[in-house]
Write an enzyme that holds these catalytic residues in place. Structure first.
Site, PDB file in Angstrom:
ATOM      1  N   ASP A 288     -71.913  10.199 -43.960  1.00  0.00           N
ATOM      2  CA  ASP A 288     -70.853   9.508 -43.215  1.00  0.00           C
ATOM      3  C   ASP A 288     -71.028   9.616 -41.709  1.00  0.00           C
ATOM      4  OD1 ASP A 288     -69.494   8.849 -45.595  1.00  0.00           O
ATOM      5  OD2 ASP A 288     -68.578  10.834 -45.659  1.00  0.00           O
TER       6      ASP A 288
ATOM      7  N   ASP B 281     -64.035   7.119 -46.703  1.00  0.00           N
ATOM      8  CA  ASP B 281     -64.985   7.498 -47.737  1.00  0.00           C
ATOM      9  C   ASP B 281     -64.193   7.979 -48.952  1.00  0.00           C
ATOM     10  OD1 ASP B 281     -67.543   8.210 -48.867  1.00  0.00           O
ATOM     11  OD2 ASP B 281     -67.008  10.288 -48.462  1.00  0.00           O
TER      12      ASP B 281
ATOM     13  N   ASP C 206     -66.549  12.806 -44.717  1.00  0.00           N
ATOM     14  CA  ASP C 206     -66.812  14.248 -44.743  1.00  0.00           C
ATOM     15  C   ASP C 206     -68.277  14.607 -44.872  1.00  0.00           C
ATOM     16  OD1 ASP C 206     -67.024  13.392 -47.463  1.00  0.00           O
ATOM     17  OD2 ASP C 206     -66.827  15.484 -48.070  1.00  0.00           O
TER      18      ASP C 206
END
Length: 850
Positions: free
Chosen positions: A746, A537, A742
């Site tokens: 996600d 990410d 995080d």
């Protein structure tokens, strides 16, 4: 020494009425001036406090009372005791409305636990404690609440545990009593699942302690026999055998009891697992040792039994701790949403504080700045900015006006709004993400451990071999049948095999923990060894996740430093991320001008009078409506990249400072990469891994970051479902995916991947779906984790190879009668020790991997 300060503790402050005191006096009973505990007048200590003789239960209470009076704090004995300022006024009235909701049945069921003895137990989180005196004040305040049996306040953890009479205590009264002495408390209820996990850990730890103590004591008796057995008198040897028997009994009956129960269940269900030969080996060695001890001749194996049980339980305890470090998705959801909210009463137009669990579709709720939205809905009144980074992946709060949809679990940044609820409970967007998480956890492909892969066949062959050995020696020499069969079971007892994988995983877990990677699921390390693709990410993972001032472009003759000083002064009272970034960019020596009449216009900016100038700070339409392409002077701040590497406009936030519609300065802010991101990505590429960047940010922004960091594959504007689908597509091409993220958005991605790592500063729900958590802000630990995973797999294979080679040599020797049960026990212990030592080599893995 006595002091001369005054007043005595009132009856109300002591928690006792005058008739009760009179009764105590009549019966030669009194109470301690300081702590209020009852004591016999004949045994009481006496001290002069404010020219009056007072009684104390001990010298400690007397010293505390004298010290408090000497320091001018003697007034705490006159009435309500408080070191901090009690909650009062409008804040008290608002808090009382919230406290009252915790007396409702739906809230009591959630936070009050029933005990086996019929009492009720409540756990509280208390804020504001500064020292041990605070603990005393809180315990004293709670002792006055009718119905509380026992109060325990822990200063280190800032938690309190109350034991109460059933149904006799209102939570609102407890909160009020704590607020009266200047502290704030809220329920801190651990879930039933966490309570059960703690009970399981405690049980296993107790059994491990018994096994370790038994092993040490038995080895103390066995070691002299190994070294000087022929020189020790027979009666002393017999004494040590009986002592070893007594020490081994609790190890077998208590520490190894779950192993025997598990083996019995496996046999009863016709499934022979690893516990069956373990139980047979322990049982056979123990029974043979008991017979030898009772008969007075023969070999005993109490040291082998206790050592085997201790080693096995130690490995299982490490595995249990690793499995329980991840919270469930449901628990993380409860922690994300608030417990109460303010609902607008349709009839009276007043606000009522109610539990979030009682919200219904169509209700209107007020959400103030700094609060979390309790449900999905549409804004009916007010404009604000909403931080949805944990849900959508967007790194910057977005403006939301009347008619805009908002989501449960997002954070209201700017100003108060009223929201008409459209979805509640399991229908919210947050609940849908949790459902994806649970589904992904269920569908997640898992690699079986190598030991489990071969355990079934090994155990079947082992048991069959032992039976054939017993039959053969029955015909050859019945007197040696039992000893040879026990030797076969003991020497082939799969201690080394059962420790081959757990010991390596435990050593690797410790090595990773020292590098800032906390493993939360047992399969993570082995899965890291097989990784082919790494999916990352952007916001909060590869970047800092917070805005940083990149440049100040000035217009006209105003210098950048003056513009920054005026902007910081206007934003001085704001807690917005942009305001925080501007203040963080200002030098410590920067002098801020005086500001008057500062007014925040939600969604637009701030206008104020600064040094007799009327200034505006915010959007271009708000602060610099008359901007044209003028000559500018750009100054770089806190960003070392050259001008051509400045993020595109879509990745930047622009703030204007203007006067009378004319621009004075333009501040450009953007997220910045973590310092070690390039090194981490380079190390991953050198290990032959393919890198992917998938983010909820705009596609143009994601592509720019991918080019900046050298990532070949990039996808922007991805929802949680899109991220999970992307992983599934990679897995369909036989890729083994490591996912790093995080945010809550996600969580499905982390759960779907074969192995995942969550950033420790991210959302609890993301950590719940991850196999490991990065506890330090050091991305290079990710490449180290992959290296350690690959090295661990090699060590596991070495251990398994040694275990099978050992069995291939020792079992035939024991079958032929060339190994006594004692030699078999020693061989088993040495084999296990070699496996453990080989596994712990992993703890010396290098910290930096290139």
């Amino acid at each position: 020494m006595t002091t001369t300060y005054a007043p005595t503790l009132s009856a109300a402050a002591r928690g006792a009425a005058s008739p009760h005191q009179a009764s105590e006096a009549a019966s030669s009973q009194t109470t301690c001036y300081h702590c209020g505990s009852s004591l016999d007048a004949a045994n009481a200590l006496h001290g002069n406090i404010a020219d009056q003789s007072q009684t104390f239960c001990c010298a400690g209470c007397q010293a505390i009372a004298q010290t408090l009076h000497a320091s001018g704090m003697g007034h705490i004995y006159d009435g309500p005791i408080a070191f901090a300022r009690p909650l009062d006024g409008d804040k008290r009235a608002e808090a009382e409305a919230v406290w009252a909701t915790y007396d409702l049945p739906v809230m009591r069921e959630r936070f009050v636990r029933a005990r086996a003895d019929g009492a009720e137990e409540v756990s509280l989180a208390i804020t504001g404690m500064r020292c041990a005196a605070c603990v005393w004040l809180i315990e004293r305040a709670l002792s006055r609440v009718v119905g509380i049996r026992e109060t325990t306040v822990n200063y280190a953890t800032e938690r309190a545990r109350l034991v109460c009479e059933p149904g006799a205590v209102r939570l609102s009264a407890v909160f009020a009593a704590i607020a009266d002495v200047g502290y704030e408390a809220w329920p801190d209820q651990p879930s039933a699942r966490r309570t059960a996990e703690a009970r399981e850990r405690r049980s296993l730890l107790i059994r491990l302690g018994i096994a370790m103590l038994g092993m040490m004591q038995v080895m103390m008796y066995a070691w002299p026999v190994y070294l000087h057995g022929s020189d020790i008198p027979v009666d002393q040897t017999r004494l040590m055998q009986w002592a070893s028997l007594l020490l081994t009994v609790p190890v077998v009956l208590i520490s190894a009891a779950p192993i025997f129960r598990s083996a019995w269940r496996q046999v009863r269900h016709a499934h022979v697992g690893m516990d069956v030969p373990v139980a047979l080996g322990i049982g056979a060695a123990f029974v043979a040792s008991v017979f030898a001890t009772v008969r007075g001749h023969g070999e005993t194996y109490f040291d082998s039994v206790t050592m085997f049980v201790a080693f096995l339980l130690a490995a299982r305890y490490l595995e249990l701790r690793a499995r329980q470090r991840a919270a469930s998705g449901a628990e993380a959801l409860v922690r994300q949403l608030p417990a109460t909210c303010r609902r607008m009463d349709a009839a009276s137009g007043t606000l009522q504080t109610i539990p979030v669990a009682t919200l219904c579709v169509g209700d209107c709720v007020e959400v103030r700045a700094g609060e979390v939205l309790p449900a999905d809905g549409v804004i009916e009144r007010g404009t604000t900015e909403i931080d949805e980074s944990l849900l959508s992946g967007e790194s910057v709060p977005r403006q939301r006006d009347i008619g805009s949809a908002v989501l449960a679990g997002s954070y209201n940044v700017a100003s108060a709004i009223r929201v008409r609820v459209s979805r509640v409970g399991t229908q919210t967007r947050l609940a849908a993400i949790v459902e994806l998480l649970d589904r992904a956890l269920t569908d997640k492909p898992r690699m079986a451990e190598l030991a489990d892969h071969v355990a079934g066949r090994f155990v079947a062959v082992l048991l069959g071999w032992a039976v054939l050995t017993a039959i053969a020696w029955w015909w050859i020499d019945p007197t040696r049948m039992f000893a040879v069969t026990v030797a076969v079971l003991v020497v082939s007892c799969p201690c080394a095999l059962s420790l081959a994988t757990p010991s390596a995983l435990a050593a690797a877990s410790g090595a990773l923990a020292r590098r800032g990677v906390l493993v939360t699921r047992g399969h993570a390390i082995e899965s890291l060894a097989a990784v082919t693709d790494v999916l990352l990410d952007k916001t909060g993972t590869l970047t800092e996740g917070r805005l940083r001032l990149l440049s100040i472009e000035t217009f006209g003759d105003v210098d950048a430093e003056s513009c920054l000083a005026m902007a910081c002064a206007m934003e001085q009272s704001e807690n917005h991320p942009i305001a925080q970034s501007l203040r963080a960019a200002a030098p410590d020596a920067l002098t801020l001008p005086a500001v008057e009449c500062a007014t925040n216009v939600p969604g637009h900016g701030v206008h104020a009078v600064v040094g007799e100038q009327s200034l505006r700070l915010g959007t271009q339409l708000f602060a610099a409506t008359q901007y044209a392409n003028q000559s500018v002077k750009a100054i770089r701040y806190g960003y070392e990249a050259p001008m051509e590497e400045v993020p595109p406009d879509a990745a930047c936030t622009v703030v204007w400072l203007g006067r009378d519609g004319q621009p004075l300065a333009r501040f450009t802010l953007a997220d910045t990469p973590r310092a070690d991101a390039p090194a981490c990505l380079g190390a991953l590429r050198e290990q032959g891994l393919c890198l992917h960047l998938v983010s909820g940010d705009a596609p143009e922004t994601v592509r720019w970051w991918a080019n900046r960091l050298g990532i070949d594959h990039a996808v922007g504007g991805a929802s949680p479902e899109d991220k999970r689908t992307y992983v599934q597509q990679l897995q369909a091409r036989r890729a083994r995916v490591l996912a790093v993220g995080d945010g809550i958005n996600d969580a499905p991605l982390l759960a779907q991947a074969q192995v995942s790592i969550a950033i420790g500063t991210g959302a609890p729900l993301a950590q719940a779906g991850a196999d490991a958590i990065l506890t330090e802000p050091r991305l290079s630990a990710i490449s180290e984790a992959v290296y350690i995973g690959r090295r661990t797999l090699r060590v596991v294979r070495q251990n398994l190879g040694w275990a099978f080679a050992y069995n291939a040599i020792s079992i035939p020797l024991a079958t032929l009668g060339w190994l006594s049960p004692l030699a078999a026990g020693i061989g088993m212990s040495v084999s296990s020790l070699l496996v453990a030592l080989n596994a712990w080599r992993l703890s010396r893995a290098p910290r930096h991997v290139a």
